[in-house]
Design a protein around this motif. Sequence first.
Motif, PDB file in Angstrom:
ATOM      1  N   ALA A 154       3.918  -8.700  16.428  1.00 51.51           N
ATOM      2  CA  ALA A 154       5.059  -9.705  17.211  1.00 51.51           C
ATOM      3  C   ALA A 154       6.250  -9.489  16.837  1.00 51.51           C
ATOM      4  CB  ALA A 154       4.471 -10.986  16.790  1.00 51.51           C
ATOM      5  N   ARG A 155       6.789  -9.371  15.659  1.00 55.32           N
ATOM      6  CA  ARG A 155       8.141  -9.010  15.159  1.00 55.32           C
ATOM      7  C   ARG A 155       8.931  -7.967  15.892  1.00 55.32           C
ATOM      8  NH1 ARG A 155       6.309 -11.490  10.346  1.00 55.32           N
ATOM      9  NH2 ARG A 155       5.548  -9.391   9.613  1.00 55.32           N
ATOM     10  N   ARG A 156       7.826  -6.745  15.681  1.00 56.32           N
ATOM     11  CA  ARG A 156       8.162  -5.452  16.303  1.00 56.32           C
ATOM     12  C   ARG A 156       8.699  -5.648  17.555  1.00 56.32           C
ATOM     13  NH1 ARG A 156       5.966  -0.176  13.298  1.00 56.32           N
ATOM     14  NH2 ARG A 156       6.019  -0.975  10.959  1.00 56.32           N
ATOM     15  N   GLY A 205       0.758  -1.413  -0.065  1.00 56.77           N
ATOM     16  CA  GLY A 205       0.036   0.079   0.027  1.00 56.77           C
ATOM     17  C   GLY A 205       0.771   1.337   0.027  1.00 56.77           C
ATOM     18  N   ALA A 206       0.126   2.321   0.191  1.00 57.29           N
ATOM     19  CA  ALA A 206       0.857   3.762   0.378  1.00 57.29           C
ATOM     20  C   ALA A 206       1.379   3.997   1.762  1.00 57.29           C
ATOM     21  CB  ALA A 206      -0.136   4.620  -0.030  1.00 57.29           C
ATOM     22  N   ARG A 207       2.798   4.250   1.791  1.00 60.16           N
ATOM     23  CA  ARG A 207       3.262   4.658   3.045  1.00 60.16           C
ATOM     24  C   ARG A 207       4.269   5.886   2.928  1.00 60.16           C
ATOM     25  NH1 ARG A 207       3.511   0.942   7.027  1.00 60.16           N
ATOM     26  NH2 ARG A 207       2.637  -1.145   6.716  1.00 60.16           N
ATOM     27  N   GLY A 208       4.384   6.671   3.969  1.00 60.63           N
ATOM     28  CA  GLY A 208       5.075   7.660   4.000  1.00 60.63           C
ATOM     29  C   GLY A 208       6.285   7.469   4.638  1.00 60.63           C
ATOM     30  N   ALA A 209       7.541   7.540   3.962  1.00 64.80           N
ATOM     31  CA  ALA A 209       8.863   7.362   4.473  1.00 64.80           C
ATOM     32  C   ALA A 209       9.125   6.246   5.428  1.00 64.80           C
ATOM     33  CB  ALA A 209       9.259   8.491   5.466  1.00 64.80           C
ATOM     34  N   GLY A 210       8.308   5.044   4.774  1.00 62.26           N
ATOM     35  CA  GLY A 210       8.615   3.792   5.367  1.00 62.26           C
ATOM     36  C   GLY A 210       7.444   3.515   6.593  1.00 62.26           C
ATOM     37  N   ARG A 211       6.473   4.656   7.099  1.00 57.95           N
ATOM     38  CA  ARG A 211       5.641   4.623   8.048  1.00 57.95           C
ATOM     39  C   ARG A 211       4.305   4.582   7.625  1.00 57.95           C
ATOM     40  NH1 ARG A 211       9.053   9.701  10.364  1.00 57.95           N
ATOM     41  NH2 ARG A 211       7.529  10.324   9.249  1.00 57.95           N
ATOM     42  N   GLY A 212       3.491   4.285   8.486  1.00 53.34           N
ATOM     43  CA  GLY A 212       2.151   4.483   8.360  1.00 53.34           C
ATOM     44  C   GLY A 212       1.464   3.390   7.508  1.00 53.34           C
ATOM     45  N   SER A 213       0.185   3.322   7.483  1.00 52.52           N
ATOM     46  CA  SER A 213      -0.499   2.430   6.780  1.00 52.52           C
ATOM     47  C   SER A 213      -1.327   3.021   5.631  1.00 52.52           C
ATOM     48  CB  SER A 213      -1.388   1.468   7.578  1.00 52.52           C
ATOM     49  OG  SER A 213      -0.634   0.794   8.707  1.00 52.52           O
ATOM     50  N   GLY A 214      -1.296   2.483   4.623  1.00 52.63           N
ATOM     51  CA  GLY A 214      -2.234   3.086   3.488  1.00 52.63           C
ATOM     52  C   GLY A 214      -3.454   2.472   3.550  1.00 52.63           C
ATOM     53  N   PRO A 215      -4.461   3.108   2.888  1.00 55.47           N
ATOM     54  CA  PRO A 215      -5.673   2.549   2.951  1.00 55.47           C
ATOM     55  C   PRO A 215      -5.930   1.687   1.983  1.00 55.47           C
ATOM     56  CG  PRO A 215      -5.597   4.477   1.835  1.00 55.47           C
ATOM     57  CD  PRO A 215      -4.277   4.457   2.354  1.00 55.47           C
ATOM     58  N   ARG A 216      -6.917   0.719   2.074  1.00 53.19           N
ATOM     59  CA  ARG A 216      -7.181  -0.414   1.185  1.00 53.19           C
ATOM     60  C   ARG A 216      -7.892   0.106  -0.064  1.00 53.19           C
ATOM     61  NH1 ARG A 216     -10.791  -5.346   2.667  1.00 53.19           N
ATOM     62  NH2 ARG A 216     -12.480  -3.909   2.638  1.00 53.19           N
ATOM     63  N   MET A 257       0.631   0.562  16.904  1.00 52.93           N
ATOM     64  CA  MET A 257       1.936  -0.048  16.748  1.00 52.93           C
ATOM     65  C   MET A 257       2.860   0.730  16.511  1.00 52.93           C
ATOM     66  SD  MET A 257       2.583  -3.490  14.182  1.00 52.93           S
ATOM     67  CE  MET A 257       1.741  -2.585  12.614  1.00 52.93           C
ATOM     68  N   HIS A 258       2.446   1.860  15.619  1.00 52.69           N
ATOM     69  CA  HIS A 258       3.372   2.725  15.115  1.00 52.69           C
ATOM     70  C   HIS A 258       4.033   3.603  16.327  1.00 52.69           C
ATOM     71  CE1 HIS A 258       1.599   1.945  11.093  1.00 52.69           C
ATOM     72  NE2 HIS A 258       2.475   1.292  11.283  1.00 52.69           N
ATOM     73  N   LYS A 259       3.031   3.847  17.268  1.00 50.39           N
ATOM     74  CA  LYS A 259       3.447   4.436  18.527  1.00 50.39           C
ATOM     75  C   LYS A 259       4.166   3.675  19.505  1.00 50.39           C
ATOM     76  CE  LYS A 259      -0.181   6.738  20.506  1.00 50.39           C
ATOM     77  NZ  LYS A 259       0.485   8.098  20.932  1.00 50.39           N
TER      78      LYS A 259
END
Length: 363
Positions: free
Chosen positions: A357-359, A31-42, A318-320
Amino acid sequence: MLAALRRGPGLLAAAGRRCSGARLAAGRGQGARGAGRGSGPRRGRSGPSPGAVLAAVAAFSLFSRNAEEEKETQEGENAETEDTIIFLLKKAKLSIMKGELEEAEQILHQAVGLAHQSGNKRAIIYTYDLMANLAFLRGQLDSAEKLFKAAMSFLLAGGMKQDDNAIIEMSLKLASIYAAQNQHKLAHAGYEFCILTLDEKVAKCKDLTEDILPAEEKANTRLLLGLCLDSYGRYLLAHKQLPEAQRMYERALQISREVQGETHPQTVVLMSDLATVLDARGLYDAAYVHGKRASELAKQTEHPEAHVMLNNLAGILMHKEDFLQAKQVYKEALNQAKQKGDTASIRHIQEEMAELARRKHSG
């Protein structure tokens, strides 16, 4: 803009007050991500769902009212032919709902032939619009483009102004087609034409009294503007133009709140969308505020895609790096997805939980 549309070679934006289509956050590397972060919409799939196309057929349909609901007010020697056309159009729409797309196409060809024979321009336009939507659903983008342009030509030749909602709606669909074909200059030009034209129209109509312009028409114009902002925001997000996408979503959300209310399904979806953009920008605290509110409203209103919004909220957590709460929210999203039998969401949420779990372990 119309000249540019005619020059361009031949994704349909779901025109109307859609309340479905809330986004499932893309997994890591998807999906779309900004600078490797965040989740893009479906929304990065190759084409629209049947539900999206049906929304385009039904909502903001200036033609359905004209071609079907006003039938009883029309008289003349073409009445019998008109009855047949209306029957065929209803039959075609039913076939689309059933997923019988080839049959729908054959029926629409019959309808447009009769419309041309009888000189019924209203039926010609409405049928072309349906045929264009169907062509897009079948992945026939060139055909869809030509049909939308043909319908627009009939409307303009009949004296319709370029800022009429029907013209804007079709222009939005054409912009989405160019976006799907990666014709970015035409896509940007199309989206900007729709938004700027509607901005001017809303400003001009703002102070008009009810006897000159009904409140419903004002509201419809603002909602169409919101739809254009939403569609452009999706396009910008997909191409990682995140600040611009955020501005589009903020405006779309404001319009939906003001016109439809805080708890309207579309408002809730846009709130979750804005959270997704903020998350992609790394603005996790702001994303959490919007994502949490969207999830609360989705639960309160029994939104059909509440599990999707929970998934998006869990991604933000998760990103927080709030891994404990993220796990709890993912579990709730997974349980709801299972209850609704949404296999695609189940699979995706499970992938996200594995990523969590990996993070957690790597941290």
